[in-house]
Enzyme design. Structure first.
Site, PDB file in Angstrom:
ATOM      1  CD  GLU A  11       6.712   3.431  -4.099  1.00  0.00           C
ATOM      2  OE1 GLU A  11       5.986   2.775  -4.137  1.00  0.00           O
ATOM      3  OE2 GLU A  11       5.603   4.279  -4.559  1.00  0.00           O
ATOM      4  CG  ASP A 200       5.183  -4.701   3.055  1.00  0.00           C
ATOM      5  OD1 ASP A 200       6.030  -3.490   2.708  1.00  0.00           O
ATOM      6  OD2 ASP A 200       4.806  -6.066   3.727  1.00  0.00           O
TER       7      ASP A 200
HETATM    8  N1  ADE Z   1       3.666  -2.549  -0.928  1.00  0.00           N
HETATM    9  C1  ADE Z   1       4.183  -2.472   0.045  1.00  0.00           C
HETATM   10  N2  ADE Z   1       3.987  -3.595   0.762  1.00  0.00           N
HETATM   11  C2  ADE Z   1       2.868  -3.534  -0.040  1.00  0.00           C
HETATM   12  C3  ADE Z   1       1.483  -5.621   0.880  1.00  0.00           C
HETATM   13  N3  ADE Z   1       1.874  -5.272   1.830  1.00  0.00           N
HETATM   14  N4  ADE Z   1       0.166  -4.835   0.163  1.00  0.00           N
HETATM   15  C4  ADE Z   1       0.100  -4.231  -1.250  1.00  0.00           C
HETATM   16  N5  ADE Z   1       1.013  -3.642  -1.467  1.00  0.00           N
HETATM   17  C5  ADE Z   1       2.289  -3.280  -1.124  1.00  0.00           C
END
Ligand code: ADE
Length: 231
Positions: A11, A200
């Site tokens: 990041e 995601d």
């Molecule tokens: N950051 C990126 N993806 C995430 C997820 N699935 N759960 C919590 N924080 C996240």
């Protein structure tokens, strides 16, 4: 001074390519000072979770006199209408793992308060209207989702939990730092902004997608941050 927080190396990577003039160390954290569009910024990798985000937000405000804190990073999508690479800016951000367990059921409360009565009308921290309006104007040619983001000390990799979180909070995304940044910033009366690109969708593919899309989505969020600072 504008403080920019990222949780993990991917990041912060995009910001490290910008011109850094100075760096300093406090405890295990490295603070990079530089400029974006002639504005002084300080960029730092906090590590994951609410405690790291709290330490760093406090240091940026107290030690580096930041009067605006931005979090730039990735999140898991909760809203079924969103897809990987979409951008979400928090209009409301909630610490969804803070609360009370009663009759085996979890009830969310406003973080920091005794969880028997609700001290606020709504849970979470709201982005100031004046700031939201300015951001909407400056990003008017980019597709952005303004909505609710959830923060908790858990990576969500579970389709059932994802569905439950969306149904309960009607939230767009879940991550692990933003509401802690907002809580600290509001305690010091400092403005905050949380910008996340979806790496995601928090379901059964989430760890695979997270690894595959992390670099690309982290830099999408960072580019938006630069655009806001430029304008
Ligand atoms: N950051 C990126 N993806 C995430 C997820 N699935 N759960 C919590 N924080 C996240």
């Amino acid at each position: 001074m504008i403080g920019i927080i990222c949780a993990i190396p991917d990041e912060i990577a995009y910001f490290k390519d910008l011109h850094i003039q100075k760096q300093s160390q406090i405890a295990k954290f490295t603070f990079f000072e530089g400029e974006i569009a002639n504005k002084k910024v300080i960029i730092v990798e906090s590590g994951m979770g609410k405690v790291n985000a709290t330490i760093i937000t406090t240091l940026l405000i107290q030690k580096f006199n930041c009067n605006f804190i931005i979090f730039s990073g990735v999140a898991g999508g909760l809203d079924p209408s969103l897809k990987v690479k979409d951008i979400v800016i928090a209009q409301n951000i909630i610490q969804y793992d803070y609360g009370l367990i009663r009759n085996k059921e979890f009830e969310t409360y406003q973080a920091g308060y005794l969880p028997f009565y609700m001290p606020t009308d709504e849970i979470g921290y709201k982005l100031k209207d004046s700031l939201l309006n300015k951001i909407k104007i400056c990003l008017n040619n980019i597709e952005i989702n303004y909505g609710t983001i959830l923060t908790g000390d858990q990576f969500i990799h579970c389709p059932e939990k994802r569905k439950e979180l969306f149904e309960k909070y009607k939230a767009q995304a879940v991550e692990m730092e933003g509401a802690a940044v907002a809580q600290v910033a509001e305690s010091f009366n400092v403005d905050w902004l949380i910008i996340r690109a979806l790496s995601d969708l928090a379901g059964e593919d989430s760890s695979f997608d997270f690894i595959n899309f992390l670099k690309e989505t982290a830099s999408l969020a960072a580019k938006i941050v630069c655009k806001i600072i430029e304008k």
